[in-house]
Write an enzyme that holds these catalytic residues in place. Structure first.
Site, short mmCIF file in Angstrom:
data_model
loop_
_atom_site.label_atom_id
_atom_site.label_comp_id
_atom_site.label_asym_id
_atom_site.label_seq_id
_atom_site.Cartn_x
_atom_site.Cartn_y
_atom_site.Cartn_z
N ASP A 24 32.55 36.72 38.65
CA ASP A 24 33.42 35.74 39.31
C ASP A 24 32.60 34.72 40.11
OD1 ASP A 24 35.86 34.63 39.94
OD2 ASP A 24 36.25 35.98 41.63
N GLU A 71 45.43 37.09 32.64
CA GLU A 71 46.02 36.14 33.60
C GLU A 71 45.31 34.78 33.57
OE1 GLU A 71 45.43 39.51 34.58
OE2 GLU A 71 47.53 39.75 34.04
N ASN A 72 44.14 34.73 32.97
CA ASN A 72 43.37 33.47 32.99
C ASN A 72 43.99 32.37 32.11
OD1 ASN A 72 40.18 35.17 33.40
ND2 ASN A 72 41.41 34.13 34.94
N TRP A 73 45.01 32.72 31.31
CA TRP A 73 45.72 31.69 30.53
C TRP A 73 46.47 30.73 31.44
CZ3 TRP A 73 44.20 31.61 25.64
CH2 TRP A 73 43.81 32.80 25.03
N SER A 194 41.35 42.71 40.12
CA SER A 194 41.97 41.71 39.24
C SER A 194 42.25 42.24 37.83
CB SER A 194 41.11 40.45 39.19
OG SER A 194 40.92 39.90 40.48
N GLU A 205 32.16 53.74 41.01
CA GLU A 205 31.66 53.25 42.29
C GLU A 205 31.81 51.73 42.30
OE1 GLU A 205 30.58 55.19 44.77
OE2 GLU A 205 31.06 56.91 43.50
#
Ligand code: IPE
Ligand code: IPE
Ligand code: MG
Length: 244
Positions: A24, A71-73, A194, A205
């Site tokens: 990210d 969700e990135n669409w 996300s 972890e």
């Protein structure tokens, strides 16, 4: 491979078998330089190559890269198109990189929801690298943890009647042969997953780095692994030798 001064030394024991990375911060990287977001994705791809090579050299067996979520669409058509184009170009042009490092490429996510040319490119690259015995690079593209579970349940329902167990369900996930991630890294500081590897990350972890993804180097991965090696993993049990 040169080891820089002050670089933490990785113990050869406890190298995580499977590492997942939520890559990210590409957009923020670009914004800080007054560049357009797509420039951040270009630099992000360079970072991905650096980190893939480093992970493979360290002896990690599986590396899952969260590249594009379900969700990135929601992003602009321009940005989505750019990312898809970048993935396609990379898969087309980098077969030598995969071959030289004996990397096997795999996919996680809903291939049916991808543009057909991208899905075909992934199929081909996975096929071309199928016999390579080095690290497996799992490209999470059009991937969502909830979507993966829902797709698994639908396939499972079609083939099974009656009561099911967690083990049954896990067999229908995207890559059932791959062990659960030991370590999940998120760059750019956000304290959330996300929708990444929801089922598989139950005992992973977590390691969050403030550094933006395009700035990531081998050194950052080394630090994450060294941190991982200090963790006490109990899996709900009691530490061996503990009397308290
Ligand atoms: C990660 O960087 C890449 C993708 C999610 C495709 P972002 O594009 O999310 O970067 P930020 O979070 O806006 O900085
Ligand atoms: C997660 O990053 C998805 C990928 C890295 C591919 P996002 O930038 O989409 O996540 P949010 O919106 O900050 O939760
Ligand atoms: Mg982001």
């Amino acid at each position: 491979m040169s080891v820089q001064k002050n670089s933490p030394v990785i113990g050869t024991d406890r190298i995580p078998i499977h590492v997942g990375i939520i890559m990210d911060g590409n957009g923020r990287w670009a914004r800080r330089r007054n560049q357009i977001r797509t420039q951040g994705h270009l630099e992000g791809l360079k970072a991905a190559k650096r980190v893939v090579k480093a992970a493979s050299d360290m002896g990690i067996r599986y590396l899952t890269l969260y590249t594009f979520s379900t969700e990135n669409w929601k992003r602009t058509a321009e940005e989505v198109g750019f990312i898809m184009g970048l993935v396609k170009k990379h898969l087309r042009g980098e077969l030598d990189f995969y071959r030289e490092n004996r990397l096997r490429l795999r996919h996680a996510g809903d291939a049916e929801g991808l543009p057909p040319d991208i899905a075909a490119e992934i199929r081909e690259a996975c096929g071309d690298t199928r016999s390579f015995g080095g690290m497996q690079v799992i490209l999470a593209l059009n991937y969502g943890g909830r979507d993966e579970i829902v797709r698994a349940v639908n396939r499972l329902k079609a083939e099974n009647a009656g009561r099911i167990t967690g083990k049954d369900l896990a067999k229908y996930l995207d890559n059932p042969d791959i062990p659960d991630p030991d370590l999940i890294i998120r760059t750019a500081g956000e304290m959330r997953t996300s929708n990444f590897l929801l089922w598989e990350s139950a005992y992973a972890e977590l390691y969050v780095s403030d550094k933006l993804w395009p700035d990531w180097t081998e050194e950052d991965l080394r630090e994450a692994i060294t941190d991982f090696q200090k963790r006490d993993r109990r899996f709900g049990g009691i530490k061996t030798g503990s009397d308290t």
